[in-house]
Write an enzyme that holds these catalytic residues in place. Sequence first.
Site, PDB file in Angstrom:
ATOM      1  N   GLN A 148      -7.431  -4.977   9.881  1.00  0.00           N
ATOM      2  CA  GLN A 148      -6.348  -4.588  10.791  1.00  0.00           C
ATOM      3  C   GLN A 148      -6.755  -3.429  11.698  1.00  0.00           C
ATOM      4  O   GLN A 148      -5.897  -2.698  12.208  1.00  0.00           O
ATOM      5  CB  GLN A 148      -5.091  -4.224   9.995  1.00  0.00           C
ATOM      6  CG  GLN A 148      -4.514  -5.387   9.207  1.00  0.00           C
ATOM      7  CD  GLN A 148      -3.193  -5.036   8.547  1.00  0.00           C
ATOM      8  OE1 GLN A 148      -2.154  -4.921   9.195  1.00  0.00           O
ATOM      9  NE2 GLN A 148      -3.231  -4.867   7.238  1.00  0.00           N
ATOM     10  N   ARG A 175       2.456 -10.673  10.515  1.00  0.00           N
ATOM     11  CA  ARG A 175       3.784 -10.059  10.651  1.00  0.00           C
ATOM     12  C   ARG A 175       4.872 -11.009  10.139  1.00  0.00           C
ATOM     13  O   ARG A 175       6.005 -10.590   9.920  1.00  0.00           O
ATOM     14  CB  ARG A 175       4.099  -9.718  12.115  1.00  0.00           C
ATOM     15  CG  ARG A 175       3.181  -8.743  12.824  1.00  0.00           C
ATOM     16  CD  ARG A 175       2.929  -7.489  12.061  1.00  0.00           C
ATOM     17  NE  ARG A 175       1.710  -7.621  11.252  1.00  0.00           N
ATOM     18  CZ  ARG A 175       1.375  -6.804  10.266  1.00  0.00           C
ATOM     19  NH1 ARG A 175       2.166  -5.817   9.932  1.00  0.00           N
ATOM     20  NH2 ARG A 175       0.263  -6.977   9.589  1.00  0.00           N
ATOM     21  N   ASP A 197      -3.667   7.486   4.933  1.00  0.00           N
ATOM     22  CA  ASP A 197      -3.247   6.102   5.171  1.00  0.00           C
ATOM     23  C   ASP A 197      -3.866   5.593   6.473  1.00  0.00           C
ATOM     24  O   ASP A 197      -4.235   6.385   7.344  1.00  0.00           O
ATOM     25  CB  ASP A 197      -1.718   6.051   5.250  1.00  0.00           C
ATOM     26  CG  ASP A 197      -1.176   4.637   5.129  1.00  0.00           C
ATOM     27  OD1 ASP A 197      -1.950   3.719   4.778  1.00  0.00           O
ATOM     28  OD2 ASP A 197       0.026   4.446   5.385  1.00  0.00           O
ATOM     29  N   GLU A 198      -3.964   4.280   6.623  1.00  0.00           N
ATOM     30  CA  GLU A 198      -4.488   3.626   7.829  1.00  0.00           C
ATOM     31  C   GLU A 198      -5.853   4.201   8.222  1.00  0.00           C
ATOM     32  O   GLU A 198      -6.118   4.509   9.381  1.00  0.00           O
ATOM     33  CB  GLU A 198      -3.496   3.780   9.000  1.00  0.00           C
ATOM     34  CG  GLU A 198      -2.100   3.261   8.729  1.00  0.00           C
ATOM     35  CD  GLU A 198      -2.015   1.744   8.666  1.00  0.00           C
ATOM     36  OE1 GLU A 198      -3.060   1.086   8.763  1.00  0.00           O
ATOM     37  OE2 GLU A 198      -0.903   1.228   8.513  1.00  0.00           O
ATOM     38  N   LYS A 254       0.822  -1.215   0.000  1.00  0.00           N
ATOM     39  CA  LYS A 254       0.000   0.000   0.000  1.00  0.00           C
ATOM     40  C   LYS A 254       0.857   1.266   0.000  1.00  0.00           C
ATOM     41  O   LYS A 254       0.495   2.255  -0.638  1.00  0.00           O
ATOM     42  CB  LYS A 254      -0.945   0.004   1.198  1.00  0.00           C
ATOM     43  CG  LYS A 254      -0.312   0.138   2.557  1.00  0.00           C
ATOM     44  CD  LYS A 254      -1.369   0.111   3.645  1.00  0.00           C
ATOM     45  CE  LYS A 254      -0.761   0.185   5.033  1.00  0.00           C
ATOM     46  NZ  LYS A 254      -0.126   1.483   5.303  1.00  0.00           N
ATOM     47  N   THR A 255       1.999   1.238   0.705  1.00  0.00           N
ATOM     48  CA  THR A 255       2.857   2.427   0.743  1.00  0.00           C
ATOM     49  C   THR A 255       3.382   2.739  -0.649  1.00  0.00           C
ATOM     50  O   THR A 255       3.420   3.901  -1.072  1.00  0.00           O
ATOM     51  CB  THR A 255       4.021   2.218   1.718  1.00  0.00           C
ATOM     52  OG1 THR A 255       3.502   1.875   3.006  1.00  0.00           O
ATOM     53  CG2 THR A 255       4.858   3.481   1.841  1.00  0.00           C
TER      54      THR A 255
END
Length: 734
Positions: A254, A612, A223-224, A35-36
Site C-alpha cells: 500500500q 477498499r 504506523d504506515e 493493524k490499529t
Amino acid sequence: MIRSEILTSLNDKQREVVQHTEGPLLVLAGAGSGKTRSVIYRVAWLIKVENVAPWKILVVTFTNKAAKELKERLYSLLGSQAESVWAGTFHSICLKIIRYEIRYLPDYNAEFSVYDRDDQISVMRKIYKKMQIDKASYPYQKVLSIISRFKSQMIDINNFFDYYDKSKLNKLFYQIYEEYEKYLKANNAMDFDNILYYATEIFQNNPEVLEKYQKQFQYIMVDEYQDTNLVQIKFIYQLARKYKNICVVGDDDQSIYGWRGANIENILTFDEDYQNTKIVRLEQNYRSTSSILNLANNIIAHNKKRHKKQLWTKEESNVLPQLISHDNEYEEARYIAEEVMDLHSKKAMLQECVVLYRTNSQSRVLEQEFTKQQIPYVVVGGQNFYQRSEIKDMIAWLRVIANPLDNESLLRIINLPPRGLGQVAINSILNLAINNGLSAYEVLKDSRLLGKFKGQQNETLKSFVEKIEKWKLSLESDTISAVLKDIINTYDLESYYKSIDDNKEAVKFENINEFVAASAEFSDNYFKENNTSPNVSHFLQFLSLQTDLDTAEKRSNTDAIRLMTMHNAKGLEFNYVFLAGLEQGLLPHILSCDDEREIEEERRLFYVAVTRARKRLFLNYAHSRRNNNNYQCTKPSEFLDELDCDLYEEVKASYWQPHAPRKQGYKPDFGKSRTITTENQKFFRIGQEIMHQEFGKGVILSVDGVGKDAKLSISFYNGNLKKISGAWVELIDD
C-alpha cells in the site's frame, strides 16, 4: 485490565505483535487486517501488563483522523492513563517538541506561524517580483514541490551544492530557495516541511536534547511505515537508537506516495537497519469478501519489490467482482449512477457507496450525471472548510494577534474590510519595513515611521495597532471565541461578508459563525484533556494540522455517495466500490508508463482501491474519453490484462449490443475490442477501422442498426467524434 482480557479478542498473529515488546518489530499488516487494534492493544499491554509508564510510549501516525481514532480507542481501554501517551502525527509530535525546545532555533520565537500552501504561494509571488522571475518558466507549485522534496531529503541551502552541480538552473533554484527560507525566518514562520526538518536538526545538533527524549520514549510505535521519507526515518531512528524498542507497522503493498517523497525501501530494508528484527505478518482480512481478496492478491502478485503476503478471510462469497466496459466516460457515469440507484432501492445507504478514480478531473462527468439523476454526492478532496477565503481571513486575524511579525497574515487583514488603505499605502509600509530592517507591524508601532502617513490613513493604522494590542491582552483572560466575536463586531464583518457573498443564504458569514463555534469546541476539548485553557497558539497549531479527509464527514449532513481519488481513499472502506477509468494512461498514469518502479506504485494504487471494498466491487473502463475537447480512443489498463479471468465476471451494460456466450477458460485480449460480432451486427462492429472522405480514418465506438442504414458513433484520429450513417463510410480491411 488483566492479561487474558487484552488477548481475548485478538487472533494469533495479533497476539504475537502485542506480546513482543523488547527489540525491533516489523509488522507487515495487510489491508483490513486489524493493524490499529494491534497497535492499541500493544500500548495497553505495555501499560497494564509490563507496567510501563504511559509517558514513556510514543505512537506516531500519518493523519489527524488516524491519531484521533487512536486516542479515542486508547481512552476506552485505558481511561485517563491514555492522556499521558504521546500519540499523534509526525507533524504534531515534531511541532510539540519544537515549541518545547525553541531556544535551540535562534531564528525563531515560540509564537511562530505555520504557513500552508496558499501562504507559500503568496511568499513566492513576492520573491519572483523581487528577483524578476517568470512564473511561467518556474511555476510556483512546481518549485514549492521541489523545495518540499529537498527538505524531506534533508537538503537545505547550506548543503545544497553537496548534492547538485552549480549549473545555471540549479543556481537560480538555489537563489529562490534561499530567498524563500530567509522570508520565512523574517516572518517567524515555518512551512510543514520545516517542522519535520527542524525537529530532526535539533536532535542532530544537540545531543543533550536527543538524550532527554530518548530516555523518555523507551517504546516507540510508527504506523504506515511504508509512507515515511528520509527526514521522518532520521527523526525516528535517532529516538529509537538508545533502547531499540521500536515497532513499525505498515504494508509495502500500500505504498502509494512515492511522488511526494515516501520511500518504499524504508519498510523493505527495516530488518537491515535494525539487527535481530522480528517480523510478523497480519494476513487475515476482516473487511472484504473472499472473492474481492482473491482479485486483490492476483493484482499485487505481479509486483516484484514486496514482502510476500496472501490475504485471506473467513467471509466466503461467490459474488465475483464485475468488469464493465463502456463506449465513453458519459456512458460509464450513467451506468455507475444507475447501479448506485439500484443498490439504494435495495436498502443500501448512499454513503455506503464510493466512486474512485485516478485523477481529480474525472469527477466532473460523474458529478454532472449524479446531479442529473438527483443523487446526493460529496466530493472528498474538494475545498477544505479551513481553506475557504473567509475562514483564512479569520485565521489571519488570530495569527497577527499571536505573531505580529507574520507579514503575510498582516497584509491579508490590514485593509479588511476596505477602510482607505490602498495598494500605494501598503507598498509604502513594506518599503519602510525593508529599508529599516523591520517587520510591517514594527513599522506601524513606530510613531516616527507611522508619521509618514497623514490624515485618515494615519488614524486607520494607529487604530489597527491599538486593536491588535488590545486583543493580545484580551486573550490572556478571555476565550478565543470571545475575541473572535469582538473582531467581528468591531469591523462589522457580518455586513462585509454578506455584501460580497453571491449566495443569497450568506454562506460566507455562516462559515465564520461555524469557525467561532469550532474555536469554542476546541477550547472545551483542550480543557478536558489538559485541565487548563488553551492559548491562541494552541488553536492555530490545531488548525494548521487539519486535512480535508478529517473534515469530509463533517461537511455532509445528508446520505450521499462519496467521490474521491484512489489516493484519498487509502485508510477508508465502503460496502460498494466503483472504480472508474481503468484505462492505459489513467491507471497506470501516462507519466508513469515508462518507469517500472512507478508502474509498480500504480499497481499498488489499483490494489489499494480494490481493497477498499467490503461486499461488492465494480471495475469500469471506457473505449473512448474526451481529451482537450476531442474524443480519443483508449485502451483498457494493462493491469486488467494481468487478471485471472476466473476471478471476475464480465457484465453487459444496459446500452450494449449483446455479447456472445463466454467459453470456459476464455481470457479476453484487452488490447482489442471486447465486443463480439453477432448475426444482426454484420457489416459494422465496434472496434472496426473506417475511412471517411472528409474526416479521414477513425474507429467505430457504437453501432445502432444493421448494414448501411446503421448509425455509427466514430472517433476519428484527427480528434473529432461524429455520429454518421454507415452509407458514408468505407471499411478498412483488418
